[in-house]
Design a protein around this motif. Structure first.
Motif, mmCIF file in Angstrom:
data_model
loop_
_atom_site.group_PDB
_atom_site.id
_atom_site.type_symbol
_atom_site.label_atom_id
_atom_site.label_comp_id
_atom_site.label_asym_id
_atom_site.label_seq_id
_atom_site.Cartn_x
_atom_site.Cartn_y
_atom_site.Cartn_z
ATOM 1 N N SER A 53 0.871 -1.179 0.000
ATOM 2 C CA SER A 53 0.000 0.000 0.000
ATOM 3 C C SER A 53 0.904 1.223 0.000
ATOM 4 O O SER A 53 1.581 1.509 0.989
ATOM 5 C CB SER A 53 -0.905 -0.008 1.240
ATOM 6 N N VAL A 54 0.930 1.930 -1.106
ATOM 7 C CA VAL A 54 1.904 3.004 -1.282
ATOM 8 C C VAL A 54 1.195 4.343 -1.412
ATOM 9 O O VAL A 54 0.125 4.447 -2.007
ATOM 10 C CB VAL A 54 2.801 2.713 -2.517
ATOM 11 N N ARG A 55 1.799 5.369 -0.863
ATOM 12 C CA ARG A 55 1.260 6.731 -0.899
ATOM 13 C C ARG A 55 2.099 7.581 -1.845
ATOM 14 O O ARG A 55 3.260 7.253 -2.131
ATOM 15 C CB ARG A 55 1.284 7.330 0.510
ATOM 16 N N PRO A 56 1.557 8.690 -2.341
ATOM 17 C CA PRO A 56 2.356 9.566 -3.212
ATOM 18 C C PRO A 56 3.323 10.425 -2.405
ATOM 19 O O PRO A 56 3.005 10.891 -1.317
ATOM 20 C CB PRO A 56 1.296 10.421 -3.903
ATOM 21 N N VAL A 57 4.506 10.625 -2.945
ATOM 22 C CA VAL A 57 5.507 11.533 -2.374
ATOM 23 C C VAL A 57 5.954 12.441 -3.511
ATOM 24 O O VAL A 57 6.512 11.958 -4.495
ATOM 25 C CB VAL A 57 6.710 10.767 -1.788
ATOM 26 N N TYR A 58 5.699 13.727 -3.390
ATOM 27 C CA TYR A 58 5.983 14.616 -4.515
ATOM 28 C C TYR A 58 6.451 15.981 -4.016
ATOM 29 O O TYR A 58 6.492 16.259 -2.803
ATOM 30 C CB TYR A 58 4.748 14.764 -5.408
ATOM 31 N N GLN A 59 6.798 16.839 -4.955
ATOM 32 C CA GLN A 59 7.317 18.159 -4.624
ATOM 33 C C GLN A 59 6.224 19.029 -4.027
ATOM 34 O O GLN A 59 5.108 19.101 -4.543
ATOM 35 C CB GLN A 59 7.894 18.833 -5.872
ATOM 36 N N ILE B 218 10.729 6.760 -8.984
ATOM 37 C CA ILE B 218 9.827 5.845 -9.677
ATOM 38 C C ILE B 218 8.412 6.388 -9.524
ATOM 39 O O ILE B 218 8.118 7.084 -8.540
ATOM 40 C CB ILE B 218 9.949 4.417 -9.113
ATOM 41 N N MET B 219 7.541 6.076 -10.485
ATOM 42 C CA MET B 219 6.226 6.696 -10.513
ATOM 43 C C MET B 219 5.140 5.656 -10.768
ATOM 44 O O MET B 219 5.418 4.531 -11.212
ATOM 45 C CB MET B 219 6.179 7.788 -11.587
ATOM 46 N N SER B 220 3.920 6.054 -10.486
ATOM 47 C CA SER B 220 2.769 5.220 -10.824
ATOM 48 C C SER B 220 2.422 5.433 -12.302
ATOM 49 O O SER B 220 2.972 6.318 -12.962
ATOM 50 C CB SER B 220 1.582 5.566 -9.930
ATOM 51 N N SER B 221 1.494 4.652 -12.815
ATOM 52 C CA SER B 221 1.163 4.713 -14.240
ATOM 53 C C SER B 221 0.166 5.833 -14.526
ATOM 54 O O SER B 221 -0.364 6.491 -13.625
ATOM 55 C CB SER B 221 0.569 3.379 -14.687
ATOM 56 N N LYS B 222 -0.122 6.023 -15.797
ATOM 57 C CA LYS B 222 -1.087 7.042 -16.221
ATOM 58 C C LYS B 222 -2.514 6.673 -15.812
ATOM 59 O O LYS B 222 -3.383 7.540 -15.761
ATOM 60 C CB LYS B 222 -1.007 7.245 -17.732
ATOM 61 N N THR B 223 -2.742 5.401 -15.578
ATOM 62 C CA THR B 223 -4.097 4.949 -15.222
ATOM 63 C C THR B 223 -4.306 4.908 -13.712
ATOM 64 O O THR B 223 -5.287 4.352 -13.237
ATOM 65 C CB THR B 223 -4.358 3.552 -15.802
ATOM 66 N N SER B 224 -3.386 5.475 -12.954
ATOM 67 C CA SER B 224 -3.469 5.440 -11.495
ATOM 68 C C SER B 224 -3.975 6.767 -10.944
ATOM 69 O O SER B 224 -4.023 7.779 -11.643
ATOM 70 C CB SER B 224 -2.096 5.125 -10.903
ATOM 71 N N TRP B 225 -4.341 6.751 -9.686
ATOM 72 C CA TRP B 225 -4.681 7.978 -8.971
ATOM 73 C C TRP B 225 -4.427 7.764 -7.483
ATOM 74 O O TRP B 225 -4.333 6.631 -7.004
ATOM 75 C CB TRP B 225 -6.129 8.381 -9.224
ATOM 76 N N LEU C 134 2.057 9.628 -10.586
ATOM 77 C CA LEU C 134 2.494 10.304 -9.376
ATOM 78 C C LEU C 134 3.782 9.661 -8.861
ATOM 79 O O LEU C 134 3.947 8.438 -8.935
ATOM 80 C CB LEU C 134 1.411 10.213 -8.300
ATOM 81 N N PRO C 135 4.702 10.468 -8.311
ATOM 82 C CA PRO C 135 5.935 9.885 -7.748
ATOM 83 C C PRO C 135 5.626 9.024 -6.532
ATOM 84 O O PRO C 135 4.822 9.396 -5.677
ATOM 85 C CB PRO C 135 6.760 11.119 -7.360
ATOM 86 N N LEU C 136 6.275 7.882 -6.460
ATOM 87 C CA LEU C 136 6.146 6.984 -5.315
ATOM 88 C C LEU C 136 7.355 7.081 -4.397
ATOM 89 O O LEU C 136 7.317 6.589 -3.268
ATOM 90 C CB LEU C 136 6.001 5.534 -5.798
ATOM 91 N N ALA C 137 8.414 7.704 -4.885
ATOM 92 C CA ALA C 137 9.627 7.921 -4.091
ATOM 93 C C ALA C 137 10.337 9.135 -4.650
ATOM 94 O O ALA C 137 10.361 9.341 -5.868
ATOM 95 C CB ALA C 137 10.531 6.693 -4.122
ATOM 96 N N MET C 138 10.926 9.932 -3.762
ATOM 97 C CA MET C 138 11.615 11.156 -4.174
ATOM 98 C C MET C 138 12.993 11.219 -3.532
ATOM 99 O O MET C 138 13.201 10.758 -2.411
ATOM 100 C CB MET C 138 10.808 12.382 -3.758
ATOM 101 N N MET C 139 13.919 11.820 -4.275
ATOM 102 C CA MET C 139 15.250 12.081 -3.751
ATOM 103 C C MET C 139 15.447 13.598 -3.678
ATOM 104 O O MET C 139 15.264 14.300 -4.675
ATOM 105 C CB MET C 139 16.321 11.469 -4.655
ATOM 106 N N ALA C 140 15.774 14.100 -2.492
ATOM 107 C CA ALA C 140 16.068 15.518 -2.289
ATOM 108 C C ALA C 140 17.516 15.638 -1.853
ATOM 109 O O ALA C 140 17.935 15.009 -0.875
ATOM 110 C CB ALA C 140 15.137 16.106 -1.243
#
Length: 487
Positions: A329-335, A351-358, A381-387
């Motif tokens: 169960s993954v949540r979005p992580v974005y800017q 890495i990101m989710s697909s175009k058919t996701s929300w 949507l991004p599933l992981a981010m590097m800052a």
């Protein structure tokens, strides 16, 4: 003329013959010398299984100090399994010597302990007892002993030679062993536990194989922050961090240019949103859903195979291998567009989710979920981010900045999921990149295949006759031509 004299002509012919022989020998010796000094190995095996991975070769090329490999063998106390492993090991270690030809940094030496007593005693004095039927990898300052029996994964029948040898070379060639602290005291996943859901022992084993030292870190005790922390891992905190703990983590990232990796579960982020905001990130309590069957496993996990157009170096190996990552169960992580702008800060999706996701905001209610444009977020949507921050330059020295990686899921590093698809590759590449160990990428074990040919005595004689027919035919033809020329 003198050349008309029969004796002189005979002597000239003999001299010409000997000259041809000498030149032929010189040509043979010269070609063999050149082939010995400048040669190329071509691997024609299936999937190049008899070659080292590019990661191992790259690291060997960049070795700063020589490595000695001693294979200590006892012909008396070797089991049948060890004898077979030694055969594979002997062929395998040649690849390390070949890869280090230019720097000439790896030398392999075989010692038969029950025959070469003097050499065996010297190794015992240097490395201690218990080295029989083992491989000793020795660097300038450190050494590591690997029992030969460990090179085979008995359960899966795989040869772990490259994994063990490369990690051992990494271990002994570096004077400093990076230390990774796992946060404790908030219900985090335990890196010492073998539990399939709440344990991270497989992740920990992979880290230790890459020469990382692991320790616990409990900030709530009020103890000073460890000065030797090369990285902090926060794996699925279930309770909130205290304000002083948050302040310690903030100071570690900003003042000490530290490295922190966060694996978030669903629900609240336990006070970490303050740190995320300073690093331009937001992790909302929403679950990524997907209507495409290609992107969701039978267990309800999310199979992510979408990467940004300009991928991070962490993700490039996954892209090259066409390997997805299986999240739970993954949540979005974005800017966070509301965060203050910072020129020293670089944000990159991994890495990101697909175009058919929300991202579904009301995932807790259960039942059939549908996208609601007024509340939900449409993918990809991004599933992981590097800052990462650039530390700037002082006194003409480049100062490395801090790094923060945030994953919207903790399940993919748990024991049950760690070795699925590209999960281990994603996790290990993230750790290696953040600690500037780009050469220490994951190396999978190899299938152990033995090919044998069983022939009878008559078949063996028949094969020998067939193999020798051509050389004997050429010899007979040469002798016949020689006799005819003399007559």
């Amino acid at each position: 003329m003198k050349f008309d004299d029969f004796k002189i002509t005979t002597r000239v012919r003999k001299l010409n013959l000997w000259l041809q022989i000498v030149l032929g020998v010189l040509l043979y010796v010269g070609l063999n010398y050149m082939a010995f000094r400048h040669y190329m190995r071509i691997d024609l095996s299936e999937a190049h299984k008899n070659s080292l991975s590019p990661e191992s070769v790259a690291y060997i090329k960049n070795l700063n100090s020589p490595i000695d490999v001693h294979v200590v063998i006892s012909t008396q106390n070797s089991s049948k399994e060890n004898v077979e492993v030694i055969k594979f090991l002997r062929l395998f270690l040649v690849q390390y010597e070949y890869a280090s030809i230019d720097p000439n940094k790896i030398k392999v030496n075989y010692v038969y302990s029950n025959v070469e007593n003097r050499k065996a005693d010297e190794l015992v004095k240097k490395f201690g007892s218990g080295i029989e039927n083992s491989v000793i990898v020795a660097g300038k300052m450190r050494s590591k002993i690997i029992p030969i029996s460990e090179f085979i994964d008995e359960k899966n029948k795989k040869f772990k030679g490259e994994t063990l040898m490369t990690s051992a070379i990494l271990n002994v060639s570096k004077q400093k062993q990076p230390k990774i602290y796992f946060s404790r005291g908030h219900g985090e996943l335990d890196y010492k536990s073998p539990h399939p859901i709440t344990g991270l022992s497989e992740f920990a084993l992979a880290l230790q194989t890459c020469n990382y030292k692991l320790e616990d870190l409990e900030l709530s005790t009020g103890q000073p922050f460890p000065e030797d922390a090369d990285m902090i891992v926060i794996a699925a905190p279930m309770t909130s961090f205290l304000p002083r703990e948050i302040e310690q983590l903030r100071r570690y990232l900003l003042k000490d240019n530290g490295r922190v990796v966060v694996f978030l579960p669903m629900g609240k982020v336990g006070g970490l949103e303050e740190i995320f905001y300073e690093w331009g990130l937001i992790a909302r309590d929403m679950q990524i859903l997907d209507i495409s069957g290609d992107y969701e496993s039978t267990e309800g996990d999310l199979i992510a195979r979408t990467f940004p157009e300009n991928p991070h170096s962490i993700s490039k190996q996954l892209i090259a291998a066409d390997t997805p990552v299986q999240f739970g169960s993954v949540r979005p992580v974005y800017q966070d567009l509301g965060a203050a702008s910072d020129a020293s800060l670089t944000l990159t999706p991994l890495i990101m989710s697909s175009k058919t996701s929300w991202a579904e905001g009301s995932y807790m209610r259960g039942g059939i979920q549908k996208y609601d444009e007024s509340y939900d977020l449409l993918g990809p949507l991004p599933l992981a981010m590097m800052a990462s921050r650039s530390g700037g330059k002082e006194l003409k020295l480049n100062i490395p900045g801090g790094k923060l990686a945030v994953f919207g899921d903790e399940n993919f590093i748990a024991n049950k999921w760690f070795h699925r698809l590209g999960n281990s590759m994603m996790a290990m590449n993230t750790i290696n990149w953040m600690l500037n160990e780009d050469d220490m990428l994951t190396i999978p074990p190899r299938n152990l295949k033995v090919y044998s040919l069983t022939v009878s005595h008559n078949d063996l004689v028949g094969l020998a006759i067939r193999f020798f027919m051509l050389p004997f035919a050429i010899l007979a033809l040469g002798m016949t031509v020689s006799i005819i020329r003399r007559n």
